[in-house]
Design an enzyme around this catalytic site. Structure first.
Site, PDB file in Angstrom:
ATOM      1  N   LYS A 264       0.859  -1.193   0.000  1.00 59.17           N
ATOM      2  CA  LYS A 264       0.000   0.000   0.000  1.00 59.17           C
ATOM      3  C   LYS A 264       0.890   1.236   0.000  1.00 59.17           C
ATOM      4  O   LYS A 264       1.711   1.407   0.903  1.00 59.17           O
ATOM      5  CB  LYS A 264      -0.918   0.004   1.229  1.00 59.17           C
ATOM      6  CG  LYS A 264      -1.628   1.345   1.484  1.00 59.17           C
ATOM      7  CD  LYS A 264      -2.552   1.306   2.698  1.00 59.17           C
ATOM      8  CE  LYS A 264      -3.087   2.707   3.043  1.00 59.17           C
ATOM      9  NZ  LYS A 264      -3.991   2.713   4.224  1.00 59.17           N
ATOM     10  N   ASP A 269      -2.485  10.336   3.465  1.00 54.35           N
ATOM     11  CA  ASP A 269      -3.881   9.957   3.678  1.00 54.35           C
ATOM     12  C   ASP A 269      -4.563  10.985   4.559  1.00 54.35           C
ATOM     13  O   ASP A 269      -4.463  10.947   5.787  1.00 54.35           O
ATOM     14  CB  ASP A 269      -3.946   8.557   4.322  1.00 54.35           C
ATOM     15  CG  ASP A 269      -5.378   8.088   4.539  1.00 54.35           C
ATOM     16  OD1 ASP A 269      -6.302   8.721   3.983  1.00 54.35           O
ATOM     17  OD2 ASP A 269      -5.564   7.079   5.256  1.00 54.35           O
ATOM     18  N   LYS A 276      -9.977  13.089   8.085  1.00 57.96           N
ATOM     19  CA  LYS A 276      -9.491  12.708   9.411  1.00 57.96           C
ATOM     20  C   LYS A 276      -9.423  13.931  10.322  1.00 57.96           C
ATOM     21  O   LYS A 276      -9.247  15.048   9.847  1.00 57.96           O
ATOM     22  CB  LYS A 276      -8.062  12.136   9.298  1.00 57.96           C
ATOM     23  CG  LYS A 276      -7.954  10.769   8.686  1.00 57.96           C
ATOM     24  CD  LYS A 276      -6.490  10.326   8.632  1.00 57.96           C
ATOM     25  CE  LYS A 276      -6.339   8.946   8.022  1.00 57.96           C
ATOM     26  NZ  LYS A 276      -6.997   7.876   8.759  1.00 57.96           N
ATOM     27  N   ASP A 287       1.812   6.602   5.305  1.00 56.14           N
ATOM     28  CA  ASP A 287       0.805   5.611   4.911  1.00 56.14           C
ATOM     29  C   ASP A 287       1.227   4.841   3.654  1.00 56.14           C
ATOM     30  O   ASP A 287       0.451   4.066   3.110  1.00 56.14           O
ATOM     31  CB  ASP A 287      -0.548   6.314   4.698  1.00 56.14           C
ATOM     32  CG  ASP A 287      -1.742   5.402   4.920  1.00 56.14           C
ATOM     33  OD1 ASP A 287      -1.578   4.352   5.583  1.00 56.14           O
ATOM     34  OD2 ASP A 287      -2.838   5.726   4.421  1.00 56.14           O
ATOM     35  N   ASP A 346     -12.061   7.234   3.779  1.00 52.74           N
ATOM     36  CA  ASP A 346     -10.829   7.018   4.551  1.00 52.74           C
ATOM     37  C   ASP A 346     -10.436   5.532   4.580  1.00 52.74           C
ATOM     38  O   ASP A 346      -9.345   5.189   5.025  1.00 52.74           O
ATOM     39  CB  ASP A 346     -11.022   7.553   5.984  1.00 52.74           C
ATOM     40  CG  ASP A 346      -9.704   7.748   6.724  1.00 52.74           C
ATOM     41  OD1 ASP A 346      -8.641   7.679   6.064  1.00 52.74           O
ATOM     42  OD2 ASP A 346      -9.738   7.963   7.945  1.00 52.74           O
ATOM     43  N   GLU A 348      -9.310   3.709   2.275  1.00 47.79           N
ATOM     44  CA  GLU A 348      -8.838   3.786   0.881  1.00 47.79           C
ATOM     45  C   GLU A 348      -7.787   2.736   0.549  1.00 47.79           C
ATOM     46  O   GLU A 348      -7.635   2.350  -0.603  1.00 47.79           O
ATOM     47  CB  GLU A 348      -8.278   5.194   0.605  1.00 47.79           C
ATOM     48  CG  GLU A 348      -6.821   5.448   1.045  1.00 47.79           C
ATOM     49  CD  GLU A 348      -6.586   5.323   2.550  1.00 47.79           C
ATOM     50  OE1 GLU A 348      -7.548   5.440   3.312  1.00 47.79           O
ATOM     51  OE2 GLU A 348      -5.427   5.096   2.941  1.00 47.79           O
ATOM     52  N   ARG A 350      -7.544  -0.452   1.092  1.00 47.57           N
ATOM     53  CA  ARG A 350      -8.074  -1.710   0.540  1.00 47.57           C
ATOM     54  C   ARG A 350      -8.475  -1.533  -0.914  1.00 47.57           C
ATOM     55  O   ARG A 350      -8.435  -2.483  -1.697  1.00 47.57           O
ATOM     56  CB  ARG A 350      -9.235  -2.198   1.422  1.00 47.57           C
ATOM     57  CG  ARG A 350     -10.420  -1.282   1.478  1.00 47.57           C
ATOM     58  CD  ARG A 350     -11.288  -1.505   2.712  1.00 47.57           C
ATOM     59  NE  ARG A 350     -10.709  -0.934   3.932  1.00 47.57           N
ATOM     60  CZ  ARG A 350     -11.247  -1.025   5.135  1.00 47.57           C
ATOM     61  NH1 ARG A 350     -12.387  -1.675   5.302  1.00 47.57           N
ATOM     62  NH2 ARG A 350     -10.665  -0.485   6.183  1.00 47.57           N
TER      63      ARG A 350
HETATM   64  N1  BES Z   1      -4.066   4.733   6.909  1.00 47.95           N
HETATM   65  C1  BES Z   1      -5.182   4.499   7.757  1.00 47.95           C
HETATM   66  C2  BES Z   1      -4.871   3.546   8.918  1.00 47.95           C
HETATM   67  C3  BES Z   1      -3.824   4.002   9.900  1.00 47.95           C
HETATM   68  C4  BES Z   1      -4.202   4.673  11.045  1.00 47.95           C
HETATM   69  C5  BES Z   1      -2.498   3.712   9.693  1.00 47.95           C
HETATM   70  C6  BES Z   1      -3.230   5.070  11.943  1.00 47.95           C
HETATM   71  C7  BES Z   1      -1.532   4.113  10.605  1.00 47.95           C
HETATM   72  C8  BES Z   1      -1.888   4.787  11.731  1.00 47.95           C
HETATM   73  C9  BES Z   1      -6.325   3.900   6.962  1.00 47.95           C
HETATM   74  O1  BES Z   1      -6.403   4.319   5.643  1.00 47.95           O
HETATM   75  C10 BES Z   1      -7.597   4.325   7.619  1.00 47.95           C
HETATM   76  O2  BES Z   1      -7.865   5.483   7.624  1.00 47.95           O
HETATM   77  N2  BES Z   1      -8.332   3.359   8.151  1.00 47.95           N
HETATM   78  C11 BES Z   1      -9.554   3.638   8.810  1.00 47.95           C
HETATM   79  C12 BES Z   1     -10.581   2.662   8.318  1.00 47.95           C
HETATM   80  C13 BES Z   1     -11.990   3.008   8.707  1.00 47.95           C
HETATM   81  C14 BES Z   1     -12.438   4.254   8.006  1.00 47.95           C
HETATM   82  C15 BES Z   1     -12.887   1.847   8.348  1.00 47.95           C
HETATM   83  C16 BES Z   1      -9.310   3.499  10.304  1.00 47.95           C
HETATM   84  O3  BES Z   1      -8.534   2.639  10.729  1.00 47.95           O
HETATM   85  O4  BES Z   1      -9.901   4.289  11.056  1.00 47.95           O
HETATM   86 ZN    ZN Z   2      -4.645   4.916   4.775  1.00 45.76          ZN
HETATM   87 MN    MN Z   3      -7.457   6.123   5.416  1.00 48.63          MN
END
Ligand code: BES
Ligand code: ZN
Ligand code: MN
Length: 498
Positions: A264, A269, A276, A287, A346, A348, A350
């Site tokens: 990824k 992000d 966020k 990210d 968010d 994204e 996947r």
């Molecule tokens: N890049 C983030 C996950 C992340 C969070 C990585 C903190 C490193 C540190 C990912 O894209 C994300 O935002 N995931 C969301 C998914 C949710 C919207 C279903 C999350 O984990 O809140």
């Molecule tokens: Zn992300």
């Molecule tokens: Mn995200």
């Protein structure tokens, strides 16, 4: 910075310079070369050890400034504990501790690679060197000023004294390739997103051509033609165009099916329209750690001329809110024809991986696929920062990765998958939706990925906890440890180069 430092090997008989670092086993046991080096100091070592109650226990060290009789400014003796049990990762740790004991004002240091039983084996010496190299890494290219009273760090010449210089040198060529791969990954992750956007990342990955890696870059028109609309949807709100980079290292038998690593690479992000919160958002420059790890691994494999055919594929995008950004409710069609309803922009990562996993599986028919992604905050809730989450359809591959994890101290913990979780991401309007609600968030993310891997043995590593804000260790003092390069190199070395 790491480049400012040189690392070489010398015989035990060479005169130590400036900082002398030795190892000692529990019960103050030292090897013959170490004893010879310390002979001019008489009983200094024994007296200093007694005064400091130092016995050589693991995790302890004895330091003597201006040791009488020795032509060095400082003597450091590092406790190696009971050395009979030491594994490769422990030697790397010793190297890290040794390097950490060299003050930044020093311009030369000698580390004597000997335990009580005698000279360390060449592969252990190489681990010591690797640990020292990784410990010395700092990311300070944007620091233009020094704090008051802070001296400019000297360019350090580090010599490792060994029993056999030629064989240590030979083992190091192999290990240095891995260290350089880790450092490449760290540099990419630490780099801010105004510098490292998809096109720039692709350029840095293209530098692997120098090592004999074939590098192919897919631009937006090429991805449109292939139908990678899930990946393209994530990047469509950014001023920086998306890219996919395919790196191929053919060190194995001609025509042998390749192993494949997929990363990824979300260069930043923001969350997109589902933006966020501000606090901590700066960390989202990292990210793309999955992509960085894959790139660093390809560097390591090529630089050490691994006898394997390997594919590294990375999906590079920037997730931004914008007039052109995708919306919650949008439905995108992936390269393999399945449709995804966007519930939260968010989620994204996947979407990016869905298209890259399918592309690699379809085009290269790999022996296995391992993807790495900073995919979910939920994996940190589950596992903290010590283990990456491992999701898989293949027990044997999991087993091999778990063992490689123990060997390198880059550890993985298996998490469940199953049809009950899979149905959570069924959608009212499309084949699936990109989020499944709060509970089991790392699992539903992995379920979506699984819909794009067919029957190929596959592992998904959720590295959100391990890759960023990495725990500080004896071999890492950087925000990013470059987690995963050593793990995957170990896996390849142990099982796929025969
Ligand atoms: N890049 C983030 C996950 C992340 C969070 C990585 C903190 C490193 C540190 C990912 O894209 C994300 O935002 N995931 C969301 C998914 C949710 C919207 C279903 C999350 O984990 O809140
Ligand atoms: Zn992300
Ligand atoms: Mn995200």
């Amino acid at each position: 910075m790491a480049e400012a430092e040189t690392l070489g090997f010398a015989p035990f008989t060479a005169a130590p310079k400036d900082i002398l670092v030795l190892f000692c086993e529990e019960g103050l046991k030292i090897g013959p070369a170490t004893r010879r080096i310390m002979a001019p100091a008489g009983d200094l070592f024994q007296r200093a050890a007694a005064a400091d109650k130092f016995t050589g226990k693991s995790g302890t060290a004895l330091e003597v400034v201006a040791p009488a009789g020795l032509a060095v400014s400082r003597l450091v003796v590092i406790g190696a504990g009971k050395a009979g049990k030491l594994k490769a990762k422990d030697f790397a740790k010793l190297g890290g501790i040794a390097r950490g004991k060299v003050p930044s004002k020093a311009s030369a240091a000698t580390v004597v690679a000997e335990l009580a039983s005698g000279a360390m084996k060449p592969e252990h010496v190489a681990e010591v060197a690797l640990g020292a190299r990784l410990r010395a890494y700092t990311f300070d290219r944007y620091k233009t000023k020094r704090r008051e009273g802070e001296e400019a760090p000297k360019k350090l010449a580090l010599a490792i004294a060994v029993g056999n210089v030629a064989s240590a040198q030979k083992a190091w060529v192999h290990r240095e390739a891995v260290a350089d791969g880790v450092i490449m990954a760290r540099d990419l992750i630490n780099e801010p997103a105004n510098v490292l956007y998809p096109e720039e990342f692709a350029k840095r990955a293209s530098a692997l051509k120098k090592l004999g890696v074939q590098v192919e870059v897919l631009d937006v028109p090429a991805m449109k033609k292939l139908g990678m609309h899930a990946l393209l949807g994530v990047g469509q709100g950014s001023a920086h165009d998306s890219r996919v980079v395919i790196m191929r290292w053919n060190g194995g038998k001609k025509g042998a099916e390749p192993v494949a690593f997929i990363g990824k690479g979300v260069c930043f992000d923001t969350g997109g329209i589902s933006i966020k919160p501000a606090a901590g958002m700066e960390d989202m420059k990292g990210d793309m750690a999955g992509a960085a790890c894959v790139t660093g691994l390809m560097h390591a494999l090529a630089a050490r001329k691994a006898k394997v055919n390997a594919i590294g594929a990375i999906g590079l995008v920037e997730n931004m809110p914008d007039g052109k950004a995708q919306r919650p409710g949008d439905i995108v069609k992936t390269m393999n024809g399945q449709t995804i309803e966007i519930i939260n922009t968010d989620a994204e990562g996947r979407l990016v991986l869905a298209d890259v996993l399918h592309y690699v599986n379809d085009k290269y028919k790999p022996k296995f696929m391992i993807d790495l992604a900073t995919l979910t905050g939920a994996i940190m809730v589950a596992l903290g920062q010590e283990y990456a989450g491992m999701f898989s359809n293949d027990d044997r591959l999991c087993d091999r990765l778990s063992k490689a994890g123990e060997a390198t101290a880059e550890r993985v913990w298996r998490m469940p998958l199953g049809p009950e979780y899979d149905k959570i991401i069924d959608s009212k309007f499309a084949d699936m939706k990109n989020t499944g609600g709060r509970w089991g968030g790392s699992i539903t993310a992995a379920q979506l990925l699984q819909r794009f891997v067919g029957k190929t043995p596959w592992v998904h590593l959720d590295i959100a906890g391990t890759a960023l804000g990495s725990p500080q260790t004896d071999i890492n003092k950087s925000w990013s440890a470059g987690w995963g390069v050593r793990l995957l190199n170990q896996l390849v070395e142990d099982h796929y180069e025969k």
